[in-house]
Design a protein around this motif. Structure first.
Motif, PDB file in Angstrom:
ATOM      1  N   LYS A  84       0.811  -1.212   0.000  1.00  0.00           N
ATOM      2  CA  LYS A  84       0.000   0.000   0.000  1.00  0.00           C
ATOM      3  C   LYS A  84       0.845   1.263   0.000  1.00  0.00           C
ATOM      4  N   THR A  99       0.431  -0.513  -5.510  1.00  0.00           N
ATOM      5  CA  THR A  99      -0.442   0.610  -5.856  1.00  0.00           C
ATOM      6  C   THR A  99      -0.728   0.710  -7.349  1.00  0.00           C
ATOM      7  N   CYS A 120      -5.561  -0.600  -5.903  1.00  0.00           N
ATOM      8  CA  CYS A 120      -4.819  -0.588  -7.156  1.00  0.00           C
ATOM      9  C   CYS A 120      -5.751  -0.271  -8.326  1.00  0.00           C
TER      10      CYS A 120
END
Length: 242
Positions: free
Chosen positions: A12, A44, A71
């Motif tokens: 993340k 991400t 994402c």
């Protein structure tokens, strides 16, 4: 960023290795024009988004529903960056899909929103010629699983392919050795050497470091601990889908 990041949360954050790999893509776009690309441990989605400015199809993969939801949101809000970059009529395509390195098979469970269709699996094996992974080498067990996964995938690809890996050497002082070490990086290098030494009669692997002499477009600190590696996978026999 925080001083400590749990394993389940590393995806993340945007790590320097992702910026480095994205910079390489921006500086060498001719290498990826019109390609089908598989990114492993995409987090991400930054590198896949940058790759989509030149490649045709990108399979952007990771595990964990929360991470993959994030994402996919990032990809949607940044579609203006790549949407018409490849073809004026259709643009490139990023498909967010689950790829668990601890499983031998791709997820085809239709209850999973990020499952693979049979057509996508066929496209993956028939057309992929570039694989990417940005700074995913921080846990020895996961590093082992990563290399087992790419070996398994490469064994099924029809085309010669190139793998681009970014890594950051992270220095840690250990009481066990009473010294500063880079254990995760050392294990990564051992796995690279093992891959290059494989002689299975199916694929020849050539491992090369990439010099970081290309311009920096993105805002990050390009520290001396950052490295970029290229693996060329040349099939010695004709591969077929399994």
């Amino acid at each position: 960023h925080t001083m400590d990041t749990t394993l389940e949360d590393v995806g993340k954050q945007v790590w320097r290795g992702a910026f480095l790999l994205a910079d390489y893509i921006l500086n060498n776009s001719y290498l990826f024009k019109g390609c089908t690309v598989l990114e492993l441990g995409a987090g991400t989605g930054l590198t896949s988004i940058v790759m989509a400015t030149v490649a045709e199809t990108i399979f952007c993969t990771d595990v964990g529903e929360d991470l993959m939801n994030m994402c996919e949101r990032n990809i949607i809000v940044n579609k203006h960056i790549y949407g018409t970059a490849v073809h004026e009529s259709t643009g490139s395509e990023i498909k967010v899909r689950e790829l668990d390195w601890l499983r031998d098979e791709l997820c085809t469970d239709t209850e999973n929103p990020y499952c693979w269709s049979e057509e996508e699996i066929a496209h993956l094996y028939d057309h992929t010629n570039v694989l990417l992974a940005a700074d995913v080498f921080y846990d020895d067990n996961l590093t082992d699983a990563f290399f087992q996964t790419i070996y398994r995938i490469l064994s099924n690809l029809k085309n010669p392919s190139t793998i681009y890996l970014s890594v950051e050497k992270r220095l840690n002082f250990t009481l066990r050795k009473m010294d500063v070490t880079c254990d995760a990086y050392d294990h990564f290098r051992l796995c690279l050497a093992d891959l290059e030494n494989i002689s299975d009669g199916k694929t020849k692997f050539i491992v090369e470091p990439i010099k970081l002499i290309f311009p920096q477009f993105l805002f990050y600190e390009r520290v001396e601990q950052l490295e970029l590696w290229k693996i060329i996978a040349e099939p010695l026999i004709s591969n077929t889908k399994q």
